[in-house]
Write a protein that holds these residues in place. Sequence first.
Motif, PDB file in Angstrom:
ATOM      1  N   THR A  61     -21.022 -22.081 -17.697  1.00  0.00           N
ATOM      2  CA  THR A  61     -19.804 -22.853 -17.249  1.00  0.00           C
ATOM      3  C   THR A  61     -18.688 -21.640 -17.283  1.00  0.00           C
ATOM      4  OG1 THR A  61     -18.940 -23.583 -19.278  1.00  0.00           O
ATOM      5  CG2 THR A  61     -20.362 -25.063 -17.765  1.00  0.00           C
ATOM      6  N   GLN A  62     -18.946 -20.561 -17.987  1.00  0.00           N
ATOM      7  CA  GLN A  62     -17.657 -19.551 -17.897  1.00  0.00           C
ATOM      8  C   GLN A  62     -18.297 -18.291 -18.463  1.00  0.00           C
ATOM      9  OE1 GLN A  62     -15.248 -20.870 -21.343  1.00  0.00           O
ATOM     10  NE2 GLN A  62     -17.013 -21.507 -22.642  1.00  0.00           N
ATOM     11  N   GLY A 383     -18.165 -21.483 -12.422  1.00  0.00           N
ATOM     12  CA  GLY A 383     -18.761 -21.307 -13.650  1.00  0.00           C
ATOM     13  C   GLY A 383     -18.893 -19.710 -13.962  1.00  0.00           C
TER      14      GLY A 383
END
Length: 399
Positions: A61-62, A383
């Motif tokens: 997600t990141q 993401g």
Amino acid sequence: MSTTINRQPLLLLFALTVLLFAACKKSSSTPEETPGEKQYGLLVTAGTPAARYVLNTSDLTQGTLTTAGNGAETNVSVITQRGEYFYGTNNAGNLIKFTSSNKINTIVKEIPFSQISWAYYSSFFAWKDEKTLVLLSMKEALQFEYATLNVETMTITASGNINIPLPPAGYYYWGNNVSFLGNKLYISYNLVNSTTDVPLNEIRLASMDFPNVSNVTVTTDTRFNQPAHYNLHAPGSFVYNNYAYMLNAPTIWIFGETGGSFSVYRVANGATTTDASYQFELTDRTKEEVSGLFNLGGGKAIIKVIDKSKIASSRDYAEKISEFYVIDVVNKTKTKLNIPKSVATPYSNDILVDGNVAYIPASTDAGYYVYTYNASTGSVTRGAKLDGVNGVSQLVKYK
């Protein structure tokens, strides 16, 4: 047969263009894993010249994911994955079971595999349960074969020809889709003219009892003409509420494609024919194509919709001409996701559904990112960035 052999180089070229295989090195010991180091795995190509890697991460997600200092370079063609393990074949044609960290891939078991004529242009698979992987192939595009693999012991427990009649003279079988439902195994396929490479305007559905692979029944449906091909790499079916839903996907790169519908059809539990009352046509067949049927649960799935007007050859699938939609096969609805147009990757298993969340890698004008779709809220967020990655062939969850 000459027609099928002539077809193979194009299929292999296309497969190598849009599919990315993974592989592994042998190791005598299992490397230590840092807690939380891996939860998801990406099979990617990266670098110039391109190399192949298994890249692991705990978060999609990141942040930024890169093979620089990470990932394990590989050379075994991955078929599928479940739990901690990947399953594939090596250059010798042996079956391989292996695990992967971000530093090394470790072979757990390697066994000979000569029971069926395995080839990436004519083979496919289906999981019966957590420990039973059924490998299927079409020998010379004429004879369907199967081999049942116990993945815990890595032993072939059954194999042989499937009692589907050989095609008539001047024809061969192509396309494939497969699904387990109840105590039956279903295989759909088409019949193609050997001289013109034009498929008949029909699909055939073979139903059989499993695990005996007996009591084979074959029926036809003239509404469809091309069961989803390269099911080896992208899903083309799923089961919901006592139906197996399957995708008809006549992409124009296929020899002899004549403009069939991109539709979902279905088979009821225990039936030997497709459901004549059901058809969900997904696109304007003159303008768009559809690839993949990624099960979201609840009768919903993600599909890739490709701009047909931008395709003149198989090379055009590497352009940013694809969008993502959620379909509801019960209510027959289609909803576009807020993801920029991306490279099509029509035969890659690169969408992962994890509970109510789907992770969707997309190579767009903004870069290569993993987009997160929340099925509960309908929201889409951008993401992790894939830095230096040329393509993703599979996206998996380990636990």
